[in-house]
Design an enzyme around this catalytic site. Structure first.
Site, mmCIF file in Angstrom:
data_model
loop_
_atom_site.group_PDB
_atom_site.id
_atom_site.type_symbol
_atom_site.label_atom_id
_atom_site.label_comp_id
_atom_site.label_asym_id
_atom_site.label_seq_id
_atom_site.Cartn_x
_atom_site.Cartn_y
_atom_site.Cartn_z
ATOM 1 N N TYR A 1 37.966 48.418 37.819
ATOM 2 C CA TYR A 1 37.453 47.052 37.709
ATOM 3 C C TYR A 1 36.838 46.799 36.338
ATOM 4 C CZ TYR A 1 34.629 42.909 38.790
ATOM 5 O OH TYR A 1 34.054 41.655 38.782
ATOM 6 N N LYS B 1 37.735 43.910 33.270
ATOM 7 C CA LYS B 1 36.816 42.864 32.833
ATOM 8 C C LYS B 1 36.499 42.967 31.343
ATOM 9 C CE LYS B 1 36.851 40.839 36.725
ATOM 10 N NZ LYS B 1 37.569 39.541 36.830
ATOM 11 N N ILE C 1 26.262 37.781 42.651
ATOM 12 C CA ILE C 1 26.388 36.583 43.486
ATOM 13 C C ILE C 1 26.895 37.011 44.856
ATOM 14 C CG2 ILE C 1 27.598 34.383 43.768
ATOM 15 C CD1 ILE C 1 27.619 34.046 40.812
ATOM 16 N N THR D 1 29.133 37.244 47.542
ATOM 17 C CA THR D 1 30.526 36.974 47.872
ATOM 18 C C THR D 1 31.042 38.101 48.760
ATOM 19 O OG1 THR D 1 31.514 38.213 46.028
ATOM 20 C CG2 THR D 1 30.831 35.932 45.577
ATOM 21 N N ASP E 1 45.659 30.643 46.401
ATOM 22 C CA ASP E 1 45.278 31.975 46.862
ATOM 23 C C ASP E 1 46.524 32.634 47.422
ATOM 24 O OD1 ASP E 1 42.311 33.284 47.499
ATOM 25 O OD2 ASP E 1 43.895 34.106 48.776
ATOM 26 N N ASN F 1 40.575 32.760 38.107
ATOM 27 C CA ASN F 1 39.514 33.460 38.822
ATOM 28 C C ASN F 1 39.984 34.664 39.623
ATOM 29 O OD1 ASN F 1 36.884 33.596 40.628
ATOM 30 N ND2 ASN F 1 38.601 33.324 42.034
#
Length: 284
Positions: free
Chosen positions: A160, A164, A195, A197, A41, A94
């Protein structure tokens, strides 16, 4: 552990952006399965916290600081991991950020960060690791984080969404390249739905236009209320990666609905439209 996941009961897993969000969920699941997890990270403290959590639960992990927006950092990561461990069984590209705002209002710096992290981070992760993976001749896995957004459209989430769409296309072509090469490397496109997060937390929007705050909060609240548990989503998706599936979804029915809508859009050659369920977000 399922029969498929037994493949991950050992070996090294390298996960980028694993200090938070889906990356941290994958890292913890890899640790539970018995893998040695390299938690990377840009935030050293966050990476170390996840690595320590894995170790506290009996797993094996180390933290490394990596800025995926810089290709040289991914080269360094691959060199160090292979020098220390000799092979990598699982690479999960990721790392990613969400950016909200009208395309012309997003500052150049935020645009560049979004493109460099979300697209180039995955491309150069593959470029840095694949030659070394091929050289080992061992069976291994690469999972690239796309999104349910890879099949949709949404004003003010343009930055974004386009990244993707690009990741999905890249992964499809990479899958074919591995077939052409007859390589023992399995490629997955990971398509998380909703999800729970921290991707929509207010602090993650640094550099966005001020007007983006309302949309970011609405998305945050919706995810908190209706999102899938991170640990469960990570477990479901890791099982699919281990099963050599290209399409890896946290909520398959959501993926199917998005794909069906996309197919209709292409077949009808219709004008782009905001999905009815998304209109509420744009009005707040």
């Amino acid at each position: 552990m399922t029969g498929h996941e037994e493949k991950f009961a050992g070996g090294v897993a390298v996960i980028t952006g694993a200090g938070a969000g889906i990356g941290s969920g994958f890292a913890r699941r890899a640790g539970e399965l018995g893998m040695y997890v390299v938690v990377t990270d840009i935030n050293a403290a966050a990476a170390e916290a996840v690595a320590q959590d894995i170790r506290d639960k009996g797993g094996k992990a180390e933290a490394m600081v990596v800025d995926v927006s810089k290709p040289a950092e991914l080269d360094r990561l691959a060199e160090e991991v292979f020098a220390k461990h000799g092979s990598v069984r699982l690479l999960i590209n990721n790392a990613g950020i969400e950016t909200i705002g009208y395309t012309w209002e997003i500052p150049a710096e935020r645009w560049e960060a979004t493109l460099n992290i979300n697209i180039h981070g995955i491309i150069h992760g593959v470029r840095a690791f694949v030659p070394k993976m091929l050289a080992t001749g061992e069976e291994c896995w690469i999972a690239n984080l796309a999104s349910i957004g890879a099949f949709g459209m949404m004003p003010t989430q343009t930055a974004y969404m386009l990244t993707k769409h690009a990741v999905q296309s890249f992964s499809e072509c990479l899958f074919l390249e591995m077939q052409l090469k007859q390589a023992p490397i399995h490629v997955s496109s990971v398509i998380p739905g909703m999800i729970k997060t921290s991707i929509f937390d207010a602090g993650a929007g640094q550099g966005e236009p001020a007007a983006a705050a309302g949309h970011r909060k609405a998305m945050h609240d919706m995810m908190a209320a209706y999102g899938m548990d991170l640990a469960e989503g990570s477990r479901v998706m890791m099982e699919q990666i281990a099963a050599n599936k290209f399409w890896v979804s946290s909520q398959p029915e959501m993926t199917e609905q998005s794909l069906a809508a996309r197919v209709r859009f292409f077949q009808e050659q219709a004008d782009p439209q905001v999905a009815e369920q998304a209109r509420h977000l744009l009005e707040h």
